[in-house]
Design a protein around this motif. Structure first.
Motif, short mmCIF file in Angstrom:
data_model
loop_
_atom_site.label_atom_id
_atom_site.label_comp_id
_atom_site.label_asym_id
_atom_site.label_seq_id
_atom_site.Cartn_x
_atom_site.Cartn_y
_atom_site.Cartn_z
N THR A 142 -3.01 -22.41 -26.52
CA THR A 142 -1.94 -22.77 -26.14
C THR A 142 -0.82 -23.15 -26.54
N GLU A 143 -1.22 -23.93 -27.94
CA GLU A 143 -0.58 -24.34 -28.75
C GLU A 143 0.60 -23.76 -29.19
N ALA A 144 0.97 -22.35 -29.64
CA ALA A 144 1.68 -21.87 -30.34
C ALA A 144 2.88 -22.16 -29.57
N VAL A 145 2.56 -22.25 -28.00
CA VAL A 145 3.61 -21.39 -27.13
C VAL A 145 4.05 -22.72 -26.16
N SER A 146 2.97 -23.70 -26.77
CA SER A 146 3.56 -25.35 -25.20
C SER A 146 3.46 -26.15 -26.24
N GLY A 147 3.02 -25.72 -27.98
CA GLY A 147 3.17 -27.51 -28.57
C GLY A 147 1.60 -27.97 -28.36
N THR A 148 1.51 -29.84 -28.27
CA THR A 148 0.85 -30.62 -28.73
C THR A 148 0.19 -31.10 -27.69
N THR A 149 -0.78 -31.62 -27.05
CA THR A 149 -0.85 -32.62 -26.27
C THR A 149 -0.05 -33.91 -26.50
N TRP A 180 -7.80 -33.63 -16.57
CA TRP A 180 -7.61 -34.24 -17.40
C TRP A 180 -6.22 -33.49 -16.95
N GLU A 181 -4.82 -34.20 -17.11
CA GLU A 181 -3.68 -33.96 -16.65
C GLU A 181 -2.65 -34.52 -17.66
N HIS A 182 -1.56 -33.88 -18.55
CA HIS A 182 -1.18 -33.64 -19.13
C HIS A 182 0.21 -33.40 -19.81
N PHE A 183 1.48 -34.04 -20.01
CA PHE A 183 2.98 -32.69 -20.83
C PHE A 183 2.04 -32.36 -21.88
N HIS A 184 2.85 -31.59 -22.35
CA HIS A 184 2.65 -30.88 -23.69
C HIS A 184 3.35 -29.74 -24.29
N GLY A 185 3.74 -30.30 -25.83
CA GLY A 185 5.37 -30.31 -26.06
C GLY A 185 5.66 -30.34 -27.55
N ARG A 245 9.54 -29.57 -21.86
CA ARG A 245 7.83 -29.71 -21.65
C ARG A 245 7.28 -28.96 -20.68
N VAL A 246 5.97 -28.77 -20.51
CA VAL A 246 4.90 -28.20 -19.64
C VAL A 246 4.44 -29.39 -19.29
N ILE A 247 3.14 -28.70 -17.84
CA ILE A 247 2.42 -30.32 -17.50
C ILE A 247 1.18 -29.44 -17.94
N TYR A 248 0.11 -29.38 -17.74
CA TYR A 248 -0.99 -28.99 -17.90
C TYR A 248 -2.25 -29.62 -17.21
N ILE A 249 -2.63 -28.98 -16.55
CA ILE A 249 -4.17 -29.23 -15.91
C ILE A 249 -5.12 -28.76 -15.95
N HIS A 250 -6.86 -29.67 -16.64
CA HIS A 250 -7.39 -29.25 -17.50
C HIS A 250 -9.08 -29.76 -16.25
N GLY A 251 -10.34 -28.24 -16.74
CA GLY A 251 -10.67 -29.09 -15.79
C GLY A 251 -12.03 -28.49 -15.64
N VAL A 252 -13.65 -28.40 -15.55
CA VAL A 252 -13.67 -26.76 -15.20
C VAL A 252 -15.17 -27.78 -15.19
N PRO A 253 -16.04 -26.92 -13.91
CA PRO A 253 -17.46 -28.48 -14.02
C PRO A 253 -18.60 -27.87 -14.96
N GLN A 254 -19.40 -28.86 -14.76
CA GLN A 254 -20.39 -28.68 -16.77
C GLN A 254 -20.92 -27.42 -16.19
N SER A 255 -21.36 -26.26 -15.19
CA SER A 255 -22.32 -25.49 -14.51
C SER A 255 -21.23 -24.26 -14.47
N LEU A 256 -20.02 -24.59 -15.13
CA LEU A 256 -19.55 -22.79 -15.71
C LEU A 256 -19.96 -22.69 -16.46
N ASP A 257 -21.03 -21.24 -17.04
CA ASP A 257 -20.89 -21.14 -18.69
C ASP A 257 -19.68 -20.37 -18.91
N LEU A 258 -19.24 -20.96 -19.91
CA LEU A 258 -18.18 -20.49 -20.72
C LEU A 258 -19.20 -19.96 -22.52
#
Length: 185
Positions: free
Chosen positions: A81-88, A49-54, A144-157
């Motif tokens: 991230t929302e405190a410094v970058s705002g919303t998607t 997922w990729e978006h600009f936030h602000g 605005r800022v741009i964010y790139i998101h996403g890691v594999p489901q196999s990553l233990d979070l």
């Protein structure tokens, strides 16, 4: 013609095993916005997922850093991230002008963690939907800022990593890279 650029730097790289980085350019000309994003070293074979936030009020957004890890779990999740970058705000998917965010129509990286994205967007349609959502048709890309998101489901979070959006969990929404969008002349 107005041009904007973002140098995209890694976020959460110490936890996800890759240092995602790249560039994004935005060119406004007539009634078109051309968006070009190229990323390297993202988690391989993963949808990103990729978006600009602000901030809807136009306050300048900043990139998140490890300092935003409010719960000290070692990850900077979407909510932190929302405190410094705002919303998607605007997605970089198959139709950014529709501002439809939670879905599975975003770029997928190859075996080497690379992807390239280019989309020409009807600016007036994007501005109309942006105004309906945020009260102004001015995208204010240089705020605005741009964010790139996403890691594999196999990553233990850990369970402390927040980011459930609709049916999509924190693996989809975890930020892996970020960049401040700047106007270039």
């Amino acid at each position: 013609m107005t041009k904007y650029k973002a140098e995209i730097v890694p976020l959460n790289d110490n936890k996800i095993g890759t240092s995602a980085h790249g560039t994004a350019t935005f060119v406004e000309e007539s009634d078109q916005l051309t968006i070009t994003i190229e990323m390297f070293d993202t988690p391989a074979n993963t949808e990103h997922w990729e978006h600009f936030h602000g901030f809807p009020d136009g306050k300048p957004a900043d990139i998140a850093t490890a300092a935003q890890d409010a719960n000290h779990d070692g990850f900077v999740d979407l909510m932190e991230t929302e405190a410094v970058s705002g919303t998607t705000m605007v997605p970089f998917d198959d139709a950014p002008e529709n501002m439809d965010i939670p879905h599975d129509r975003y770029p997928v990286s190859d075996d080497n963690g690379h992807f390239s994205y280019t989309k020409v967007v009807p600016l007036s349609k994007l501005q109309a939907n942006f105004e309906a959502a945020f009260g102004s048709k001015d995208l204010q890309l240089d705020q605005r800022v741009i964010y790139i998101h996403g890691v594999p489901q196999s990553l233990d979070l850990p369970t402390t990593v927040a980011g459930m959006v609709g049916d999509f969990d924190a693996h989809v929404t975890l930020p892996i890279a970020v960049g401040k969008i700047k106007r270039v002349d």
